[in-house]
Write a protein that holds these residues in place. Structure first.
Motif, PDB file in Angstrom:
ATOM      1  N   PRO A  27       0.800  -1.226   0.000  1.00  0.00           N
ATOM      2  CA  PRO A  27       0.000   0.000   0.000  1.00  0.00           C
ATOM      3  C   PRO A  27       0.831   1.274   0.000  1.00  0.00           C
ATOM      4  O   PRO A  27       0.405   2.298  -0.534  1.00  0.00           O
ATOM      5  CB  PRO A  27      -0.830  -0.112   1.283  1.00  0.00           C
ATOM      6  CG  PRO A  27      -0.867  -1.571   1.601  1.00  0.00           C
ATOM      7  CD  PRO A  27       0.439  -2.122   1.098  1.00  0.00           C
ATOM      8  N   ASP A  28       2.033   1.217   0.569  1.00  0.00           N
ATOM      9  CA  ASP A  28       2.875   2.405   0.593  1.00  0.00           C
ATOM     10  C   ASP A  28       3.374   2.794  -0.801  1.00  0.00           C
ATOM     11  O   ASP A  28       3.767   3.937  -1.024  1.00  0.00           O
ATOM     12  CB  ASP A  28       4.052   2.213   1.555  1.00  0.00           C
ATOM     13  CG  ASP A  28       4.859   0.958   1.263  1.00  0.00           C
ATOM     14  OD1 ASP A  28       4.273  -0.073   0.885  1.00  0.00           O
ATOM     15  OD2 ASP A  28       6.086   1.003   1.427  1.00  0.00           O
ATOM     16  N   LEU A  29       3.315   1.870  -1.767  1.00  0.00           N
ATOM     17  CA  LEU A  29       3.752   2.173  -3.140  1.00  0.00           C
ATOM     18  C   LEU A  29       2.626   2.682  -4.035  1.00  0.00           C
ATOM     19  O   LEU A  29       2.887   3.234  -5.096  1.00  0.00           O
ATOM     20  CB  LEU A  29       4.352   0.913  -3.794  1.00  0.00           C
ATOM     21  CG  LEU A  29       5.587   0.314  -3.151  1.00  0.00           C
ATOM     22  CD1 LEU A  29       6.024  -0.936  -3.925  1.00  0.00           C
ATOM     23  CD2 LEU A  29       6.707   1.328  -3.079  1.00  0.00           C
ATOM     24  N   MET A  30       1.377   2.494  -3.631  1.00  0.00           N
ATOM     25  CA  MET A  30       0.240   2.795  -4.509  1.00  0.00           C
ATOM     26  C   MET A  30       0.229   4.242  -4.994  1.00  0.00           C
ATOM     27  O   MET A  30      -0.230   4.536  -6.093  1.00  0.00           O
ATOM     28  CB  MET A  30      -1.075   2.456  -3.810  1.00  0.00           C
ATOM     29  CG  MET A  30      -2.287   2.526  -4.711  1.00  0.00           C
ATOM     30  SD  MET A  30      -2.199   1.545  -6.250  1.00  0.00           S
ATOM     31  CE  MET A  30      -2.164  -0.105  -5.619  1.00  0.00           C
ATOM     32  N   GLY A  31       0.755   5.148  -4.213  1.00  0.00           N
ATOM     33  CA  GLY A  31       0.797   6.551  -4.617  1.00  0.00           C
ATOM     34  C   GLY A  31       1.602   6.805  -5.881  1.00  0.00           C
ATOM     35  O   GLY A  31       1.454   7.841  -6.522  1.00  0.00           O
ATOM     36  N   ARG A  32       2.444   5.855  -6.265  1.00  0.00           N
ATOM     37  CA  ARG A  32       3.228   6.004  -7.500  1.00  0.00           C
ATOM     38  C   ARG A  32       2.357   5.862  -8.747  1.00  0.00           C
ATOM     39  O   ARG A  32       2.736   6.333  -9.812  1.00  0.00           O
ATOM     40  CB  ARG A  32       4.335   4.953  -7.542  1.00  0.00           C
ATOM     41  CG  ARG A  32       5.341   5.105  -6.440  1.00  0.00           C
ATOM     42  CD  ARG A  32       6.377   4.016  -6.519  1.00  0.00           C
ATOM     43  NE  ARG A  32       7.322   4.137  -5.412  1.00  0.00           N
ATOM     44  CZ  ARG A  32       8.357   3.353  -5.258  1.00  0.00           C
ATOM     45  NH1 ARG A  32       8.597   2.383  -6.119  1.00  0.00           N
ATOM     46  NH2 ARG A  32       9.153   3.518  -4.222  1.00  0.00           N
TER      47      ARG A  32
END
Length: 170
Positions: A27-32
């Motif tokens: 989930p911490d990567l979804m902003g990419r």
């Protein structure tokens, strides 16, 4: 007008299922990739995705920012990642209620993986008229189903571009 409760779209990504899963289940990567999500903060033990994992999702739409509390409900490596959004707030997710469920299903497709992203509206107790009115205010004229359909298409295209990009050599 009756609501559409589920919207999904798919794309084929030329990458292995483990690599794709590693990205969609972080989930911490979804902003990419997402046009609305800014990433996430994991709550508790920092380890790979697992059922029961909790995180706060950080989101924006225009100048509005908010935080959601989410719990992972499926984490089958290389196959399925799903989480339920069950609280929302500006800086802290204080208002608890069923909001939405997001799912990423992976299936073999030739040399790659077919990724299907699905959004499900969990606001079942809301009357259609109330939900549609709220949605049109929150999205500047659209239902959440229509709005999320566009977000899903953008997210999948961005994910594909990132995972299929040639590796940069130092």
């Amino acid at each position: 007008m009756a609501r559409t409760f589920t919207v999904s779209d798919s794309i084929i990504i030329e990458a292995g299922p483990s690599r794709v899963y590693e990205h969609v289940s972080s989930p911490d990567l979804m902003g990419r990739w997402s046009p609305e999500n800014l990433g996430a903060t994991l709550i508790g033990e920092q380890r790979p995705a697992h059922v029961g994992m909790v995180f706060n999702g950080h989101n924006k739409r225009g100048s509005i920012r908010w935080t959601t509390r989410c719990t992972v409900t499926a984490a089958d490596e290389g196959e399925l990642f799903r989480f339920r959004v069950h609280a929302i707030g500006l800086k802290q997710p204080r208002l608890r209620a069923p909001i939405a469920t997001w799912e990423y299903r992976l299936e073999p497709a030739g040399e790659g993986v077919k990724v299907t992203e699905t959004w499900t509206d969990d606001r079942r107790s809301w009357p259609d008229f109330v939900a549609n009115t709220f949605d049109r205010i929150a999205t500047r004229g659209h239902t959440f189903a229509h709005f999320q359909g566009g977000n899903i298409r953008t997210t999948l295209r961005n994910l594909k571009a990132a995972l299929e990009a040639p590796a940069v050599k130092p």
